[in-house]
Design a protein around this motif. Structure first.
Motif, PDB file in Angstrom:
ATOM      1  N   GLN A  43       0.834  -1.201   0.000  1.00 57.09           N
ATOM      2  CA  GLN A  43       0.000   0.000   0.000  1.00 57.09           C
ATOM      3  C   GLN A  43       0.871   1.255   0.000  1.00 57.09           C
ATOM      4  N   LEU A  44       1.943   1.248   0.786  1.00 55.11           N
ATOM      5  CA  LEU A  44       2.848   2.396   0.823  1.00 55.11           C
ATOM      6  C   LEU A  44       3.557   2.600  -0.514  1.00 55.11           C
ATOM      7  N   GLU A  45       3.897   1.518  -1.190  1.00 52.88           N
ATOM      8  CA  GLU A  45       4.510   1.632  -2.517  1.00 52.88           C
ATOM      9  C   GLU A  45       3.544   2.263  -3.513  1.00 52.88           C
ATOM     10  N   ILE A  46       2.275   1.896  -3.429  1.00 50.59           N
ATOM     11  CA  ILE A  46       1.261   2.477  -4.311  1.00 50.59           C
ATOM     12  C   ILE A  46       1.118   3.970  -4.026  1.00 50.59           C
ATOM     13  N   GLU A  47       1.075   4.331  -2.729  1.00 51.05           N
ATOM     14  CA  GLU A  47       0.971   5.740  -2.367  1.00 51.05           C
ATOM     15  C   GLU A  47       2.207   6.515  -2.830  1.00 51.05           C
ATOM     16  N   TRP A  48       3.389   5.916  -2.706  1.00 54.34           N
ATOM     17  CA  TRP A  48       4.623   6.567  -3.128  1.00 54.34           C
ATOM     18  C   TRP A  48       4.600   6.831  -4.637  1.00 54.34           C
ATOM     19  N   ALA A  49       4.161   5.846  -5.395  1.00 54.49           N
ATOM     20  CA  ALA A  49       4.079   6.022  -6.848  1.00 54.49           C
ATOM     21  C   ALA A  49       3.095   7.145  -7.190  1.00 54.49           C
ATOM     22  N   GLN A  50       1.986   7.202  -6.474  1.00 52.41           N
ATOM     23  CA  GLN A  50       0.992   8.261  -6.722  1.00 52.41           C
ATOM     24  C   GLN A  50       1.573   9.633  -6.382  1.00 52.41           C
ATOM     25  N   LEU A  51       2.308   9.717  -5.276  1.00 49.19           N
ATOM     26  CA  LEU A  51       2.914  10.989  -4.891  1.00 49.19           C
ATOM     27  C   LEU A  51       3.974  11.434  -5.906  1.00 49.19           C
ATOM     28  N   GLN A  52       4.743  10.486  -6.423  1.00 55.76           N
ATOM     29  CA  GLN A  52       5.732  10.837  -7.445  1.00 55.76           C
ATOM     30  C   GLN A  52       5.051  11.346  -8.713  1.00 55.76           C
ATOM     31  N   LEU A  53       3.949  10.717  -9.078  1.00 57.39           N
ATOM     32  CA  LEU A  53       3.184  11.164 -10.247  1.00 57.39           C
ATOM     33  C   LEU A  53       2.631  12.567 -10.021  1.00 57.39           C
ATOM     34  N   ASP A  54       2.086  12.802  -8.827  1.00 59.77           N
ATOM     35  CA  ASP A  54       1.573  14.133  -8.498  1.00 59.77           C
ATOM     36  C   ASP A  54       2.686  15.175  -8.536  1.00 59.77           C
ATOM     37  N   GLN A  55       3.839  14.825  -7.980  1.00 57.97           N
ATOM     38  CA  GLN A  55       4.954  15.761  -7.960  1.00 57.97           C
ATOM     39  C   GLN A  55       5.415  16.099  -9.375  1.00 57.97           C
TER      40      GLN A  55
END
Length: 90
Positions: A43-55
């Protein structure tokens, strides 16, 4: 004496059985904890990928420029508004 030996062997057998039950319980508990930790890591990896995309989308030049124009009322520099400083000039 034989009765005493049988009692001792029975006691050892019961203790061994209880130890086996306890170790199986601990193994199951640890396995469940491991699965939960792995699910949380996923779940944290998914959130990290989403945050990188947002950034990456927030850091695009066009978005920053549009935001500067809209929110800060900034405009691009034009040659008629540019001032040049020359050394030695009074």
């Amino acid at each position: 004496m034989s009765g005493r030996l049988i009692s001792l062997m029975t006691l050892l057998l019961v203790m061994s059985a209880l130890s086996l039950i306890n170790s199986q319980y601990q193994a199951r508990r640890l396995f469940i904890e491991l699965e939960r930790a792995q699910a949380r890591a996923k779940q944290l990896e998914i959130e990290w990928a989403q945050l990188q995309l947002d950034q990456s989308s927030l850091a695009k030049h066009a978005r920053i420029e549009a935001s500067a124009r809209r929110e800060l009322n900034m405009v691009a520099v034009s040659p008629e508004r540019t001032q040049y400083l020359v050394m030695g000039a009074n």
